[in-house]
Design a protein around this motif. Structure first.
Motif, PDB file in Angstrom:
ATOM      1  N   UNK A  56     -16.445  19.990 -48.546  1.00 22.57           N
ATOM      2  CA  UNK A  56     -16.782  21.253 -49.202  1.00 22.57           C
ATOM      3  C   UNK A  56     -17.835  22.043 -48.430  1.00 22.57           C
ATOM      4  N   UNK A  57     -18.489  21.397 -47.458  1.00 18.80           N
ATOM      5  CA  UNK A  57     -19.575  22.074 -46.735  1.00 18.80           C
ATOM      6  C   UNK A  57     -19.144  23.383 -46.054  1.00 18.80           C
ATOM      7  N   UNK A  58     -18.019  23.404 -45.312  1.00 16.48           N
ATOM      8  CA  UNK A  58     -17.617  24.674 -44.674  1.00 16.48           C
ATOM      9  C   UNK A  58     -17.327  25.774 -45.690  1.00 16.48           C
ATOM     10  N   UNK A  59     -16.756  25.409 -46.834  1.00 15.34           N
ATOM     11  CA  UNK A  59     -16.451  26.397 -47.870  1.00 15.34           C
ATOM     12  C   UNK A  59     -17.725  26.909 -48.535  1.00 15.34           C
ATOM     13  N   UNK A  60     -18.711  26.023 -48.678  1.00 13.81           N
ATOM     14  CA  UNK A  60     -19.959  26.406 -49.343  1.00 13.81           C
ATOM     15  C   UNK A  60     -20.689  27.501 -48.570  1.00 13.81           C
ATOM     16  N   UNK A  61     -20.612  27.473 -47.237  1.00 22.85           N
ATOM     17  CA  UNK A  61     -21.269  28.489 -46.422  1.00 22.85           C
ATOM     18  C   UNK A  61     -20.647  29.869 -46.661  1.00 22.85           C
ATOM     19  N   UNK A  62     -19.419  29.912 -47.172  1.00 26.71           N
ATOM     20  CA  UNK A  62     -18.733  31.174 -47.418  1.00 26.71           C
ATOM     21  C   UNK A  62     -19.109  31.817 -48.749  1.00 26.71           C
ATOM     22  N   UNK A  63     -19.882  31.129 -49.576  1.00 28.77           N
ATOM     23  CA  UNK A  63     -20.204  31.674 -50.899  1.00 28.77           C
ATOM     24  C   UNK A  63     -20.995  32.983 -50.802  1.00 28.77           C
ATOM     25  N   UNK A  64     -21.998  33.013 -49.948  1.00 31.04           N
ATOM     26  CA  UNK A  64     -22.785  34.236 -49.777  1.00 31.04           C
ATOM     27  C   UNK A  64     -21.927  35.390 -49.273  1.00 31.04           C
ATOM     28  N   UNK A  65     -21.173  35.202 -48.167  1.00 32.59           N
ATOM     29  CA  UNK A  65     -20.283  36.266 -47.706  1.00 32.59           C
ATOM     30  C   UNK A  65     -19.264  36.705 -48.755  1.00 32.59           C
ATOM     31  N   UNK A  66     -18.711  35.745 -49.507  1.00 32.27           N
ATOM     32  CA  UNK A  66     -17.708  36.086 -50.522  1.00 32.27           C
ATOM     33  C   UNK A  66     -18.312  36.961 -51.617  1.00 32.27           C
ATOM     34  N   UNK A  67     -19.552  36.675 -51.990  1.00 33.77           N
ATOM     35  CA  UNK A  67     -20.215  37.494 -53.006  1.00 33.77           C
ATOM     36  C   UNK A  67     -20.454  38.907 -52.481  1.00 33.77           C
ATOM     37  N   UNK A  68     -20.826  39.025 -51.214  1.00 33.39           N
ATOM     38  CA  UNK A  68     -21.010  40.356 -50.617  1.00 33.39           C
ATOM     39  C   UNK A  68     -19.683  41.106 -50.556  1.00 33.39           C
ATOM     40  N   UNK A  69     -18.615  40.428 -50.142  1.00 35.13           N
ATOM     41  CA  UNK A  69     -17.313  41.085 -50.040  1.00 35.13           C
ATOM     42  C   UNK A  69     -16.813  41.534 -51.416  1.00 35.13           C
ATOM     43  N   UNK A  77     -16.662  52.773 -51.239  1.00 30.96           N
ATOM     44  CA  UNK A  77     -15.423  53.550 -51.125  1.00 30.96           C
ATOM     45  C   UNK A  77     -14.620  53.185 -49.884  1.00 30.96           C
ATOM     46  N   UNK A  78     -15.254  52.495 -48.955  1.00 31.47           N
ATOM     47  CA  UNK A  78     -14.600  52.125 -47.701  1.00 31.47           C
ATOM     48  C   UNK A  78     -13.759  50.871 -47.920  1.00 31.47           C
ATOM     49  N   UNK A  79     -12.450  50.985 -47.715  1.00 33.36           N
ATOM     50  CA  UNK A  79     -11.567  49.835 -47.921  1.00 33.36           C
ATOM     51  C   UNK A  79     -11.725  48.788 -46.826  1.00 33.36           C
ATOM     52  N   UNK A  80     -12.293  49.198 -45.698  1.00 35.27           N
ATOM     53  CA  UNK A  80     -12.453  48.275 -44.577  1.00 35.27           C
ATOM     54  C   UNK A  80     -13.864  47.707 -44.554  1.00 35.27           C
ATOM     55  N   UNK A  81     -13.942  46.424 -44.276  1.00 30.27           N
ATOM     56  CA  UNK A  81     -15.234  45.755 -44.142  1.00 30.27           C
ATOM     57  C   UNK A  81     -15.604  45.705 -42.669  1.00 30.27           C
ATOM     58  N   UNK A  82     -16.865  45.915 -42.380  1.00 30.10           N
ATOM     59  CA  UNK A  82     -17.355  45.899 -41.005  1.00 30.10           C
ATOM     60  C   UNK A  82     -16.874  44.649 -40.260  1.00 30.10           C
ATOM     61  N   UNK A  83     -16.295  44.850 -39.065  1.00 34.89           N
ATOM     62  CA  UNK A  83     -15.735  43.730 -38.295  1.00 34.89           C
ATOM     63  C   UNK A  83     -16.815  42.718 -37.910  1.00 34.89           C
ATOM     64  N   UNK A  84     -18.006  43.206 -37.639  1.00 32.02           N
ATOM     65  CA  UNK A  84     -19.085  42.291 -37.263  1.00 32.02           C
ATOM     66  C   UNK A  84     -19.450  41.375 -38.436  1.00 32.02           C
ATOM     67  N   UNK A  85     -19.443  41.931 -39.650  1.00 26.55           N
ATOM     68  CA  UNK A  85     -19.743  41.110 -40.824  1.00 26.55           C
ATOM     69  C   UNK A  85     -18.638  40.087 -41.066  1.00 26.55           C
ATOM     70  N   UNK A  86     -17.393  40.497 -40.828  1.00 23.60           N
ATOM     71  CA  UNK A  86     -16.288  39.542 -40.952  1.00 23.60           C
ATOM     72  C   UNK A  86     -16.463  38.397 -39.962  1.00 23.60           C
ATOM     73  N   UNK A  87     -16.779  38.755 -38.713  1.00 23.46           N
ATOM     74  CA  UNK A  87     -16.959  37.734 -37.682  1.00 23.46           C
ATOM     75  C   UNK A  87     -18.130  36.818 -38.017  1.00 23.46           C
ATOM     76  N   UNK A  88     -19.211  37.410 -38.533  1.00 19.35           N
ATOM     77  CA  UNK A  88     -20.368  36.607 -38.919  1.00 19.35           C
ATOM     78  C   UNK A  88     -20.008  35.645 -40.038  1.00 19.35           C
ATOM     79  N   UNK A  89     -19.257  36.136 -41.031  1.00 21.21           N
ATOM     80  CA  UNK A  89     -18.869  35.295 -42.154  1.00 21.21           C
ATOM     81  C   UNK A  89     -18.010  34.114 -41.693  1.00 21.21           C
ATOM     82  N   UNK A  90     -17.079  34.377 -40.785  1.00 22.98           N
ATOM     83  CA  UNK A  90     -16.186  33.320 -40.295  1.00 22.98           C
ATOM     84  C   UNK A  90     -16.940  32.321 -39.424  1.00 22.98           C
ATOM     85  N   UNK A  91     -17.967  32.791 -38.726  1.00 24.31           N
ATOM     86  CA  UNK A  91     -18.710  31.893 -37.829  1.00 24.31           C
ATOM     87  C   UNK A  91     -19.418  30.778 -38.589  1.00 24.31           C
TER      88      UNK A  91
END
Length: 367
Positions: A56-69, A77-91
């Motif tokens: 569950x550890x890798x999934x737990x790190x995604x909780x903060x990004x998921x709440x932001x998303x 109003x912007x349907x697109x999320x910043x690519x840098x934030x996406x990359x940071x979340x996946x990292x």
């Protein structure tokens, strides 16, 4: 908590596939994985499948990004999320997986079971397991702090743009969101600290007892508020006008003229009595563009539309409190507010006292 999250997830799956609901599904699913993983460890079930411990550890790190998303899908109003934030979340999960490879590949299931008992654990293997857990926890703290701060900023900007365009923002502003973020941030931080200390063999009288209670309370508040939150219209998620390019730079004379029109619309026409008065409606009423009104309010009158309109409502309420015996809630509705909480907050900010305290002061002066 697992049951509560599962029920909420099933309810969201029955809703339309709008962005807000899609990201809420993802967030609830990650929470479910996190909770199931913690139950797997705390219940001792890992003894039957030690290879699954820590997955569950890798999934737990995604909780903060998921709440932001989720916040982004709800308020931006912007349907697109910043690519840098996406990359940071996946990292985050990638780094956790890389850190877990020695633990997953070099330690057998029997050795993992032996690590649970101080009498049977191998010191070198225990050091690998400990470093893996600590690294995953540090990453969890870092990613949680970063994305919670981003979510708080997003919510603040959302409220600011609402105040520039509406006289009533309670139904649009997600007032509950900042409180939930603070609760979650505190709970997750305490969780990480407790996990860190327990891994080092340090325990206190509340270990494993108080934190689950706080986590359950925070989770219950979030689920209840998120499920009740209506999907905002695109117009309610527009960018703050201060950050939009101006179509014209007004002269002082023009702004003075618009300011006079605004004053007349409020004092003579009493447009503030309309409970859902918006910048758009005011623009039509005085035959000036929204941008020109917004520029006049911010640069000439040094205020926002929300404060401007509610200032007149408060002055009208003061007269009613002084000259009538009406109930305070009725006065609030009469002068244009559509909720008592918004009225109380606006009144106290302008007058320095709550409406009831102000009425009591008036009665004391009469005696």
């Amino acid at each position: 908590m697992i049951g509560m999250t599962t029920i909420a997830l099933l309810e969201v799956f029955q809703r339309p596939n709008e962005r807000q609901n899609l990201f809420l599904k993802g967030l609830l699913l990650l929470l479910l994985i996190h909770l199931a993983g913690e139950l797997f460890i705390s219940s001792g079930a890992y003894a039957y499948a030690p290879a699954l411990a820590g997955l569950q550890f890798p999934f737990r790190v995604l909780l903060g990004p998921a709440l932001y998303f989720y916040a982004h899908a709800t308020m931006s109003p912007d349907a697109k999320i910043n690519k840098r934030l996406k990359a940071l979340a996946v990292s985050g999960p990638i780094l956790v997986i890389l850190a877990m490879l020695p633990f997953m590949l070099l330690i057998t299931s029997e050795e993992k079971l032996a690590l649970a008992n101080p009498l049977t654990r191998d010191p070198q293997l225990w050091q690998i397991a400990l470093l893996t857990c600590l690294f995953a926890t540090i990453l969890f703290i870092a990613f949680t702090v970063i994305f919670l701060l981003l979510a708080l900023k997003l919510h603040r900007d959302h409220r600011q743009q609402l105040m520039e365009r509406f006289s009533e923002i309670e139904q649009r502003s997600l007032g509950w969101f900042s409180t939930v973020l603070i609760i979650w941030g505190a709970v997750w931080l305490m969780y990480a600290v407790e996990f860190f200390l327990n891994a080092l063999g340090w325990f206190w009288f509340g270990s494993g007892k108080l934190l689950p209670v706080f986590e359950a309370i925070g989770l219950a508040i979030f689920i209840q508020k998120a499920l009740r939150q209506k999907v905002l219209k695109a117009a309610d998620k527009a960018l703050p006008r201060a950050s939009q390019p101006r179509t014209a730079i007004l002269s002082d004379e023009k702004m003075q003229l618009i300011a006079a029109k605004l004053e007349h619309a409020m004092t003579e026409d009493k447009l503030f009595l309309q409970e859902n008065l918006s910048l758009n409606k005011l623009s039509v009423s005085i035959a000036e563009t929204e941008n020109h009104i917004s520029e006049t309010l911010s640069q000439f009158l040094n205020t926002k539309f929300f404060q401007f309109v509610n200032g007149f409502r408060v002055e009208e309420a003061k007269k009613a409190l002084q000259n009538t015996d009406k109930l305070i809630i009725n006065i609030a509705y009469d002068v244009g507010f559509n909720s008592k909480s918004t009225f109380n907050t606006a009144f106290k900010k302008v007058v320095g006292h709550s409406p009831s305290a102000y009425r009591n002061l008036l009665l004391e002066h009469k005696q």
